[in-house]
Design an enzyme around this catalytic site. Structure first.
Site, mmCIF file in Angstrom:
data_model
loop_
_atom_site.group_PDB
_atom_site.id
_atom_site.type_symbol
_atom_site.label_atom_id
_atom_site.label_comp_id
_atom_site.label_asym_id
_atom_site.label_seq_id
_atom_site.Cartn_x
_atom_site.Cartn_y
_atom_site.Cartn_z
ATOM 1 N N THR A 370 -8.785 22.084 36.969
ATOM 2 C CA THR A 370 -10.191 22.028 37.337
ATOM 3 C C THR A 370 -10.971 22.365 36.086
ATOM 4 O O THR A 370 -10.400 22.892 35.135
ATOM 5 C CB THR A 370 -10.418 23.074 38.441
ATOM 6 O OG1 THR A 370 -9.526 22.771 39.497
ATOM 7 C CG2 THR A 370 -11.828 23.093 38.959
ATOM 8 N N THR A 388 -12.835 18.863 39.888
ATOM 9 C CA THR A 388 -11.376 18.974 39.852
ATOM 10 C C THR A 388 -10.669 17.710 40.289
ATOM 11 O O THR A 388 -11.222 16.908 41.046
ATOM 12 C CB THR A 388 -10.917 20.135 40.763
ATOM 13 O OG1 THR A 388 -9.511 20.330 40.611
ATOM 14 C CG2 THR A 388 -11.207 19.868 42.230
ATOM 15 N N ASP A 412 -4.739 20.561 49.186
ATOM 16 C CA ASP A 412 -5.534 21.757 49.510
ATOM 17 C C ASP A 412 -5.707 21.966 51.014
ATOM 18 O O ASP A 412 -6.248 22.985 51.441
ATOM 19 C CB ASP A 412 -6.924 21.665 48.859
ATOM 20 C CG ASP A 412 -6.914 22.154 47.412
ATOM 21 O OD1 ASP A 412 -5.850 22.589 46.945
ATOM 22 O OD2 ASP A 412 -7.965 22.101 46.756
ATOM 23 N N GLY A 463 -7.590 27.220 40.933
ATOM 24 C CA GLY A 463 -7.137 27.201 42.329
ATOM 25 C C GLY A 463 -7.594 28.437 43.073
ATOM 26 O O GLY A 463 -8.745 28.857 42.951
HETATM 27 O O1 DON Z 1 -10.632 23.004 45.069
HETATM 28 C C1 DON Z 1 -9.754 23.810 44.822
HETATM 29 O O2 DON Z 1 -9.782 24.957 45.204
HETATM 30 C C2 DON Z 1 -8.558 23.393 43.980
HETATM 31 N N1 DON Z 1 -8.275 22.026 44.141
HETATM 32 C C3 DON Z 1 -8.807 23.751 42.565
HETATM 33 C C4 DON Z 1 -7.583 23.511 41.723
HETATM 34 C C5 DON Z 1 -7.647 24.182 40.419
HETATM 35 O O3 DON Z 1 -8.541 24.911 40.111
HETATM 36 C C6 DON Z 1 -6.476 23.953 39.525
HETATM 37 N N2 DON Z 1 -6.791 24.324 38.182
HETATM 38 N N3 DON Z 1 -6.670 25.115 37.417
#
Ligand code: DON
Length: 560
Positions: A370, A388, A412, A463
């Protein structure tokens, strides 16, 4: 037990704990911060050309889809907090553009088995980014749309210098994709062969053509016509569910921000389907039950209380949160009383086992990437945007002939209905898959205001760690009065209820080992892990603008 999650930990820690010698100077008027230097430069140029913060954020986001393709995207999703400086200076007009992906119409609650791959077309959510940028532009944009997309077209067509983090990410992923994702491998391999080095030139001509369709036709150039045909073709024969009507029917949503009060500041944050704002309200609400600046910021008492607050907030996240059209947010979750009741269950002498907080959530028997950008313009408007593809490089599926990567955001959702386990899988009803539903996110872009002025803009990837990263940056800035750079660089911790453990940056380093031992003594399990990449803007009480790129991945600020 102490363990290290990532082998690159040693390098990261040397960066984290080295005292920064770089002299920082504040800006007087405006600033842009993102992970990528060429994308940040696009943003500041748009401000100079007369664009506002929304224009700059849109142009930066399109540029990131080219220069930071491991997370920047046109086929992903995210959240944009827009704080236009209202006529009363009260930010009453602040809104959140929710451009989160949705489940295709043919999706079902039980379409995945626990071991299924998230690098297939089945894991792709209906993309939201282009519709989100168009919604923001129609509502607030000053400059013509084409002027905002054009810089990204040029970067993709004429090429750009590969930054260090991109070279490293490409060199890691390319050998893994040679067989499994040949189109990805073709598009991102060095034309002359060999490994990528910093400042090598990367051109993505097919992405330039896709961006031209978006530049000329707006969101319709992505969700209908040849680009849409290519996406639907990609689904064929590989179990993918996205249809033409899913694409044509995608809508971004305009939502009210969650407003969190903390130590005299107001934080404007993303509401469900992101859990970011609710988690922040709960964690900061619990911290606020304590006397301000109590003890040592990095002392065992503060970290213990912080971790216990996080654990309780994530338990509520699992219980209640999902797409608000399917799982309405119980309003009491945002009341200070609710946070205070949770805080009253924290014991200072001992960690509460996560399992004992499960209550009516049945527990199953044991069995990156992201990116965030922050913009502040000369009129005091702020935009905080996180976007993301879900994992680093998303599904790794590059749409044939389109030059862009599809997200794997379906991961997710709660994949296995009813299965909540101690490894961290959540199976509660609120976030189970249903047609057209938005999957729960942790993205947490925020704008902080006080007395009619923007004071901070921040957010992070990572995440489920995201709300915890943002809570700590805000805690550092708003309560501990840390300078922006230190607020961003201070080592972070993470607890997400399950697994029942604290992740701490540098837990095994000489600087932290005594702290780690003290946390172990209180009953926590501790693992060492890097966390987040929070590109932050802080405006001090004198109105000076401090741009603090997070150096954990890479980061670039520009301003004047
Ligand atoms: O929307 C979310 O919470 C996840 N898809 C974010 C994923 C994420 O931040 C991965 N990266 N570092």
């Amino acid at each position: 037990m102490i363990s290290a999650i990532f082998s690159c930990g040693a390098l990261l820690l040397s960066l984290l704990f080295a005292q920064s010698t770089e002299v920082q100077r504040p800006y007087a008027k405006r600033a842009v911060v993102s992970v990528s230097r060429p994308a940040t430069e696009v943003g500041i140029r748009i401000l100079r050309e007369g664009g506002n913060a929304v224009d700059a954020a849109i142009a930066t986001a399109f540029a990131l889809a080219v220069t930071h393709p491991q997370a920047g995207n046109i086929a992903g999703g995210g959240f944009m907090v827009v704080a236009p400086h209202g006529s009363q200076g009260n930010f009453a007009d602040a809104k959140v553009v929710d451009f989160r992906e949705t489940a295709p119409a043919k999706a079902t609650a039980s379409m995945f088995q626990p071991g299924d791959s998230v690098r297939t077309t089945k894991a792709v959510g209906v993309p939201g980014s282009v519709a989100g940028m168009e919604m923001a532009h129609k509502k607030w944009g000053k400059l013509p749309w084409a002027q905002l997309v054009e810089p990204a077209v040029n970067l993709a067509r004429s090429g750009f210098p590969v930054e260090k983090s991109l070279a490293a990410a490409l060199n890691k992923v390319l050998p893994e994709t040679a067989k499994s994702h040949p189109e990805f491998h073709r598009v991102f391999s060095k034309p002359a062969g060999g490994v990528w080095k910093t400042n090598d030139e990367l051109k993505i001509p097919e992405l330039a053509t896709t961006l031209e369709a978006i530049r000329d036709k707006g969101a319709a150039g992505f969700y209908t016509g040849p680009v849409a045909d290519r996406m639907v073709d990609e689904m064929k024969g590989s179990g993918g569910l996205i249809s033409h009507s899913d694409l044509a029917g995608y809508k971004a949503e305009l939502r009210d921000p969650i407003r969190v009060k903390f130590r005299g500041y107001e934080i404007l944050a993303a509401p469900p389907p992101s859990s970011g704002g609710v988690c922040l309200a709960l964690i900061l609400g619990m911290l606020e039950t304590r006397q301000a600046k109590q003890g040592d910021r990095m002392g065992v008492d503060n970290l213990h209380f912080l971790a216990e607050s996080m654990k309780r907030a994530y338990r509520e996240r699992a219980r209640w949160l999902g797409d608000p059209a399917f799982a309405p947010l119980p309003p009491e979750l945002l009341s200070p009383d609710f946070a205070a009741r949770l805080a009253s269950t924290i014991r200072m002498d001992r960690a509460t086992p996560s399992a004992s907080l499960a209550g009516d959530i049945p527990l199953a028997p044991e069995g990156d990437s992201t990116t965030h950008l922050s913009v502040l313009d000369g009129d005091g408007w702020a935009v905080s945007m996180t976007t993301t593809l879900e994992e680093t490089w998303g599904s790794r599926i590059v749409v044939a002939g389109g030059g862009f990567i599809l997200n794997n955001e379906m991961g997710d959702f709660n994949w296995v209905p009813g299965r909540t386990d101690k490894l961290g899988r959540i199976g509660t009803a609120a976030n189970q898959i249903a047609p057209g539903k938005r999957m729960l996110s942790s993205q947490c872009p925020v704008v902080v205001v006080r007395e009619g002025k923007v004071r901070a803009v921040t957010g992070s990837p990572g995440g489920r760690t995201i709300p915890n990263t943002v809570a700590q940056v805000l805690w550092n800035l708003l309560e501990w009065d840390m300078p922006a750079r230190l607020a961003v660089e201070t080592p972070r911790i993470h607890n997400q209820w399950f697994p029942d453990q604290i992740r701490m940056e540098g837990a095994t380093s000489p600087a932290r080992i005594e702290l780690t031992k003290a946390l172990l003594k209180r009953g926590h399990k501790v693992v060492s892990s890097p966390q987040g990449d929070a590109h932050t803007i802080w405006v001090d009480a004198k109105g000076q603008i401090w741009a603090a790129p997070d150096r954990r991945i890479e980061g670039a600020a520009a301003g004047e």
